[in-house]
Design a protein around this motif. Structure first.
Motif, PDB file in Angstrom:
ATOM      1  N   LEU A   6      39.700  26.986  29.666  1.00 50.68           N
ATOM      2  CA  LEU A   6      40.042  27.523  30.977  1.00 50.68           C
ATOM      3  C   LEU A   6      40.696  26.698  32.139  1.00 50.68           C
ATOM      4  O   LEU A   6      40.985  27.203  33.125  1.00 50.68           O
ATOM      5  CB  LEU A   6      38.550  28.242  31.562  1.00 50.68           C
ATOM      6  CG  LEU A   6      38.129  29.180  30.533  1.00 50.68           C
ATOM      7  CD1 LEU A   6      36.567  29.521  31.114  1.00 50.68           C
ATOM      8  CD2 LEU A   6      38.847  30.335  30.363  1.00 50.68           C
ATOM      9  N   GLY A   7      40.527  25.478  31.917  1.00 42.96           N
ATOM     10  CA  GLY A   7      40.869  24.386  33.064  1.00 42.96           C
ATOM     11  C   GLY A   7      40.226  23.919  33.871  1.00 42.96           C
ATOM     12  O   GLY A   7      39.014  24.407  34.022  1.00 42.96           O
ATOM     13  N   PRO A   8      40.323  22.813  34.567  1.00 46.40           N
ATOM     14  CA  PRO A   8      39.381  22.281  35.405  1.00 46.40           C
ATOM     15  C   PRO A   8      38.843  22.805  36.663  1.00 46.40           C
ATOM     16  O   PRO A   8      37.530  22.927  36.843  1.00 46.40           O
ATOM     17  CB  PRO A   8      40.310  20.660  36.068  1.00 46.40           C
ATOM     18  CG  PRO A   8      41.587  21.069  35.551  1.00 46.40           C
ATOM     19  CD  PRO A   8      41.893  22.173  34.747  1.00 46.40           C
ATOM     20  N   LEU A  68      34.886  23.841  37.169  1.00 45.74           N
ATOM     21  CA  LEU A  68      34.114  23.384  38.141  1.00 45.74           C
ATOM     22  C   LEU A  68      33.462  24.503  38.638  1.00 45.74           C
ATOM     23  O   LEU A  68      32.331  24.598  39.056  1.00 45.74           O
ATOM     24  CB  LEU A  68      35.209  22.782  39.371  1.00 45.74           C
ATOM     25  CG  LEU A  68      34.584  22.101  40.404  1.00 45.74           C
ATOM     26  CD1 LEU A  68      33.496  20.808  40.009  1.00 45.74           C
ATOM     27  CD2 LEU A  68      35.575  21.545  41.377  1.00 45.74           C
ATOM     28  N   VAL A  69      34.156  25.631  38.731  1.00 39.92           N
ATOM     29  CA  VAL A  69      33.462  26.926  39.457  1.00 39.92           C
ATOM     30  C   VAL A  69      32.389  27.258  38.363  1.00 39.92           C
ATOM     31  O   VAL A  69      31.091  27.575  38.955  1.00 39.92           O
ATOM     32  CB  VAL A  69      34.269  28.100  39.516  1.00 39.92           C
ATOM     33  CG1 VAL A  69      33.872  29.452  39.637  1.00 39.92           C
ATOM     34  CG2 VAL A  69      35.456  27.723  40.637  1.00 39.92           C
ATOM     35  N   LEU A  70      32.465  27.146  37.148  1.00 44.29           N
ATOM     36  CA  LEU A  70      31.344  27.671  36.149  1.00 44.29           C
ATOM     37  C   LEU A  70      30.224  26.691  36.155  1.00 44.29           C
ATOM     38  O   LEU A  70      29.227  27.182  36.157  1.00 44.29           O
ATOM     39  CB  LEU A  70      32.138  27.582  34.879  1.00 44.29           C
ATOM     40  CG  LEU A  70      32.819  28.658  34.194  1.00 44.29           C
ATOM     41  CD1 LEU A  70      33.377  28.388  32.995  1.00 44.29           C
ATOM     42  CD2 LEU A  70      31.845  29.903  34.207  1.00 44.29           C
ATOM     43  N   ALA A  71      30.588  25.400  36.486  1.00 43.01           N
ATOM     44  CA  ALA A  71      29.428  24.332  36.540  1.00 43.01           C
ATOM     45  C   ALA A  71      28.701  24.642  38.055  1.00 43.01           C
ATOM     46  O   ALA A  71      27.176  24.751  37.915  1.00 43.01           O
ATOM     47  CB  ALA A  71      29.975  23.006  37.010  1.00 43.01           C
ATOM     48  N   ALA A  72      29.111  25.157  38.936  1.00 41.23           N
ATOM     49  CA  ALA A  72      28.493  25.509  40.294  1.00 41.23           C
ATOM     50  C   ALA A  72      27.720  26.908  39.948  1.00 41.23           C
ATOM     51  O   ALA A  72      26.317  26.625  40.326  1.00 41.23           O
ATOM     52  CB  ALA A  72      29.390  25.760  41.375  1.00 41.23           C
TER      53      ALA A  72
END
Length: 144
Positions: free
Chosen positions: A34-36, A40-44
């Motif tokens: 899905l890309g960086p 990052l959004v998923l991690a949050a």
């Protein structure tokens, strides 16, 4: 299974043996496609949702960081994947290896966060391990 336990175990992934933390890290690897920014959004999202779920699970009593809670590994692994500019297999293997090494060995500040109580300690050590893995990947990419 309660909704909090479902989130904490990533839908039961945390119940797999051996090495539930490794399974929890592996299950999110396809997110790299899905890309960086998406990682990052998923991690949050996983970090916040995981913290809420872990807090509810720990309120039920018992172990302060049972091995079957693996949402923390997913959050940290997603953070490491966010440092990759592209979804190449070498980068994914490096991100996985670095994250798992930091999570298992627990160098400072991972060890400090691991000593914190409650949902914050459960989640934060893996988030820091993921951030450290990401930092190493970004540094290596800059040197490459």
């Amino acid at each position: 299974m309660t909704p909090a336990r479902a989130i904490a175990t990533l839908g039961g992934i945390g119940l797999l043996r051996p090495a539930p933390g490794t399974w929890g890290s592996l299950v999110v690897l396809p997110a790299v496609l899905l890309g960086p920014v998406a990682c990052l959004v998923l991690a949050a999202c996983v970090t916040v949702g995981g913290w809420i779920a872990v807090r509810a699970v720990l309120a039920e009593g018992g172990d302060q960081d049972p091995g079957w809670i693996v949402v923390d590994e997913a959050a940290g692994m997603l953070l490491a994947l966010a440092a990759l500019p592209a979804a190449g297999w070498i980068g994914v293997v490096a991100a996985f290896a670095l994250f798992r090494a930091f999570d298992i060995v627990k160098p400072w500040p991972v060890s400090w966060a691991d000593g914190l109580h409650g949902a914050t300690g459960v989640m934060l050590d893996d988030v820091i391990a993921g951030a450290m893995a990401g930092a190493v990947l970004l540094l290596a990419g800059g040197l490459w």
